[in-house]
Design a protein around this motif. Structure first.
Motif, PDB file in Angstrom:
ATOM      1  N   ILE A  73       0.839  -1.203   0.000  1.00  0.00           N
ATOM      2  CA  ILE A  73       0.000   0.000   0.000  1.00  0.00           C
ATOM      3  C   ILE A  73       0.873   1.253   0.000  1.00  0.00           C
ATOM      4  N   ALA A  74       1.909   1.275   0.825  1.00  0.00           N
ATOM      5  CA  ALA A  74       2.783   2.445   0.918  1.00  0.00           C
ATOM      6  C   ALA A  74       3.421   2.754  -0.427  1.00  0.00           C
ATOM      7  N   ARG A  75       3.862   1.718  -1.124  1.00  0.00           N
ATOM      8  CA  ARG A  75       4.478   1.937  -2.449  1.00  0.00           C
ATOM      9  C   ARG A  75       3.452   2.468  -3.438  1.00  0.00           C
ATOM     10  N   GLU A  76       2.230   1.938  -3.376  1.00  0.00           N
ATOM     11  CA  GLU A  76       1.187   2.400  -4.303  1.00  0.00           C
ATOM     12  C   GLU A  76       0.922   3.897  -4.151  1.00  0.00           C
ATOM     13  N   TYR A  77       1.109   4.408  -2.937  1.00  0.00           N
ATOM     14  CA  TYR A  77       0.834   5.825  -2.691  1.00  0.00           C
ATOM     15  C   TYR A  77       2.081   6.698  -2.766  1.00  0.00           C
ATOM     16  N   GLY A  78       3.207   6.133  -3.202  1.00  0.00           N
ATOM     17  CA  GLY A  78       4.367   6.962  -3.515  1.00  0.00           C
ATOM     18  C   GLY A  78       5.509   6.934  -2.531  1.00  0.00           C
ATOM     19  N   ALA A  79       5.456   6.083  -1.505  1.00  0.00           N
ATOM     20  CA  ALA A  79       6.556   6.004  -0.538  1.00  0.00           C
ATOM     21  C   ALA A  79       7.534   4.902  -0.929  1.00  0.00           C
ATOM     22  N   LEU A  80       8.718   4.983  -0.366  1.00  0.00           N
ATOM     23  CA  LEU A  80       9.719   3.935  -0.540  1.00  0.00           C
ATOM     24  C   LEU A  80       9.618   2.948   0.625  1.00  0.00           C
ATOM     25  N   VAL A  81       9.710   1.659   0.302  1.00  0.00           N
ATOM     26  CA  VAL A  81       9.810   0.621   1.332  1.00  0.00           C
ATOM     27  C   VAL A  81      10.914  -0.327   0.884  1.00  0.00           C
ATOM     28  N   PRO A  82      12.172   0.058   1.070  1.00  0.00           N
ATOM     29  CA  PRO A  82      13.284  -0.743   0.548  1.00  0.00           C
ATOM     30  C   PRO A  82      13.577  -2.001   1.361  1.00  0.00           C
ATOM     31  N   PHE A  83      12.936  -2.151   2.515  1.00  0.00           N
ATOM     32  CA  PHE A  83      13.140  -3.334   3.356  1.00  0.00           C
ATOM     33  C   PHE A  83      11.984  -3.433   4.343  1.00  0.00           C
ATOM     34  N   LEU A  84      11.807  -4.616   4.921  1.00  0.00           N
ATOM     35  CA  LEU A  84      10.859  -4.807   6.011  1.00  0.00           C
ATOM     36  C   LEU A  84      11.638  -4.863   7.315  1.00  0.00           C
ATOM     37  N   ARG A  85      11.095  -4.256   8.350  1.00  0.00           N
ATOM     38  CA  ARG A  85      11.784  -4.285   9.628  1.00  0.00           C
ATOM     39  C   ARG A  85      11.476  -5.603  10.353  1.00  0.00           C
ATOM     40  N   PRO A  86      12.328  -6.016  11.253  1.00  0.00           N
ATOM     41  CA  PRO A  86      12.113  -7.270  11.980  1.00  0.00           C
ATOM     42  C   PRO A  86      10.823  -7.227  12.797  1.00  0.00           C
ATOM     43  N   GLU A  87      10.208  -8.398  12.961  1.00  0.00           N
ATOM     44  CA  GLU A  87       8.964  -8.502  13.724  1.00  0.00           C
ATOM     45  C   GLU A  87       9.122  -7.953  15.139  1.00  0.00           C
ATOM     46  N   GLN A  88      10.299  -8.203  15.736  1.00  0.00           N
ATOM     47  CA  GLN A  88      10.473  -7.777  17.129  1.00  0.00           C
ATOM     48  C   GLN A  88      10.439  -6.256  17.285  1.00  0.00           C
TER      49      GLN A  88
END
Length: 577
Positions: free
Chosen positions: A74-89
């Motif tokens: 969703i974030a990418r669809e609205y124009g933001a960068l998400v170059p990685f996912l943060r750890p669950e913890q």
């Protein structure tokens, strides 16, 4: 803000960004599950914060930190960068936002080659919370600029509160105010809104994004509105819908078109700032005004009877603009039954005492009422008059004549005939409004007169015509102030008594040459003033400067700010996109 690709499959080498915005958004929230996915106005909650960041001039890159693949999409669809996912913890309930921001900065530094984002020790790091959907881009810009002025201190957003606050001490309540008084006189306290933070690495490394002595910006009520429950979502939906705004205005005929143009300018400005529903109510006896409003795409409800009070009430307005010159006391009082905010424009009638706000740009007053605003600071100009740069010619060659939408005294024919007879060497342009009715007399002029001037109707480039002219001759309405804004020297002939006092004031201030009332002024007197003004280059230069000094072009923003103040009881802001 520069556009960026969201494809990180290949290394990228770009110049470093001036600032980076980080939006920490959990895929699940312990107190309100899937909060950041909840729709407001058809968009997920997180999308509103992303769009606020995209609209901010001081932000170059926008990064969303999340552990959720779905939220990342969703974030990418609205124009933001998400170059990685943060750890669950790092999405557990007890994790501090500061820890998430430090992790995001560290990961971006490791991925500098692929993202093109360089974070130095002095890079402004802007943190926007995803559960504050109405964050104003202007506030974000103000916070970043303040941080640049003193980057040793973080900047936080706060909300000014004046209320009867108590604190609990040893099991008892202790007042945080010295004495009970009206709220406006209480000492202000400031609540950290959590919506905007601007910080840098050195502050984050101290274990906080705020530091010990932060600077601050003050935001309004809605900019600080947080989503933490389903009730908040419902409220946000209503805020997002925005208000119903009704304009009661007539134009054309003996009224001229100034009232209609003013309301259309306000309507366009409001639509550019917020979601809303705009309706017009007009008297069918003034078809020219209705035609103009409808040509701009607005719906017009015909007023019956002329006041249109029943029609206004039927629209269930939140805000009513009354631009009808002399309102009746009973009419305005009746509108208060709707609970709408009532704003009267250019009103000198008995109804102004019952309005929530009165704005009279064309009339001065000694009233000390805090809700009455008078004078040219509140003049509303159409956008075409913004930032016009005048050029005053030493020799006069071009004269513009314009006497309103209807010209009831037929000054057009009288004045152009006399001017052509005296100065046939000038180039003349005569603007005729939609309700001009003396065509037969104008067309009956001798060819040697008629061929000396150009007639213009349905004008859409008034500011360009004013710039073209070396001198203008006009009536005493809004056109005088538009000429002042463009720096065009003007000779003024009024068509009614209510214009007399303000034209005499402008003449005394050296802004116009006031000839007199059209019914009591000979055409030859008007010609004498124009010829005399044409011969005085120094006086025309001074008139031009004084006119531009009088009209700064910010009247529309002042009126919008006044509207915001009375609705929110804040310094600024109301419904937002």
């Amino acid at each position: 803000m520069r556009e960026r690709s969201t494809d990180f499959t290949e290394p990228r080498y770009e110049s470093s960004s001036d600032s980076v915005c980080i939006i920490p958004a959990r895929g699940t929230s312990p107190d309100f599950p899937k909060k950041n996915f909840k729709p407001i106005g058809g968009k997920p909650l997180v999308a509103h914060t992303i769009e606020s960041a995209l609209d901010a001039e001081e932000i170059d890159d926008i990064v969303v930190s999340t552990e959720s693949d779905e939220l990342a999409k969703i974030a990418r669809e609205y124009g933001a960068l998400v170059p990685f996912l943060r750890p669950e913890q790092l999405s557990e309930p007890d994790v501090l936002v500061t820890d998430v921001i430090q992790h995001t900065v560290s990961q971006l530094q490791e991925r500098e080659m692929s993202t093109g984002i360089e974070i130095t020790d002095e890079t402004p790091i802007v943190v926007l919370q995803p559960n504050v959907p109405f964050t104003r881009p202007e506030d974000v810009d103000a916070a970043v600029r303040k941080f640049r002025q003193n980057s040793d201190s973080a900047v936080i957003s706060v909300k000014e509160e004046r209320d009867y606050f108590w604190q609990r001490t040893n099991g008892h309540l202790t007042p945080m105010f010295e004495e009970r008084t009206v709220r406006s006189e209480l000492e202000e306290l400031y609540r950290e809104t959590g919506s905007i933070y601007v910080t840098k690495q050195a502050i984050l490394q101290g274990g906080t994004r705020v530091g010990r002595d932060p600077s601050y910006i003050v935001t309004d009520t809605l900019s600080a509105f947080e989503i933490n429950s389903l009730v908040d979502i419902w409220l946000a939906e209503r805020i997002h819908e925005g208000p119903t705004i009704v304009f009661r205005v007539d134009g054309g005929g003996d009224l001229g078109m100034g009232h209609v143009y003013r309301c259309l300018t306000i309507a366009a400005e409001i639509e550019g700032l917020l979601n809303c529903r705009i309706q017009f109510v007009s008297n069918p006896e003034y078809p020219a005004g209705i035609e103009k409003i409808e040509s701009e795409g607005y719906t017009v409800v015909r007023a019956d009877p002329a006041d249109g009070i029943d029609q206004i009430r039927s629209l269930s307005p939140d805000i009513v603009f009354l631009d009808v010159l002399n309102t009746r006391e009973e009419a305005v009082h009746t509108l208060h039954d709707t609970s709408a905010v009532i704003i009267n424009l250019e009103d000198m009638g008995a109804g102004l005492e019952h309005a929530d706000v009165v704005v009279n740009a064309l009339y001065e007053s000694s009233s000390e009422d805090a809700n009455q605003f008078f004078g040219p600071d509140y003049l509303i100009l159409r956008e075409e008059f913004a930032d016009v740069s005048p050029s005053i010619s030493e020799e006069v060659e071009k004269v513009l004549l314009t006497f309103g939408g209807s010209d009831p005294l037929n000054l057009s024919t009288r004045v152009v005939t006399a001017l052509v007879d005296e100065r046939p060497d000038y180039e003349y342009r005569l603007i005729l409004g939609p309700d001009f009715s003396d065509w037969d007399e104008l067309n009956a002029l001798e060819p040697e007169v008629r061929d000396k001037f150009e007639v213009l109707t349905n004008v859409t480039d008034m500011s360009e015509l004013m710039k073209w002219a070396d001198i203008a001759v006009c009536s005493g309405g809004r056109t005088v102030y538009e000429l002042a804004a463009t720096g065009t020297p003007a000779a003024v002939v009024t068509q009614n008594d209510r214009e007399l006092e303000r034209m005499e004031t402008l003449a005394a201030d050296g802004i116009v040459e006031f000839v007199g009332h059209g019914e009591r002024t000979e055409a030859s007197e008007i010609v004498d003033v124009v010829v005399d003004l044409a011969s005085d280059y120094d006086r025309r230069q001074k008139m031009s400067k004084r006119g531009r000094d009088l009209i700064d072009g910010n009247g529309i923003q002042r009126v919008i700010d006044i509207m915001n103040d009375v609705i929110t009881n804040d310094d600024d802001g109301m419904y937002v996109r």
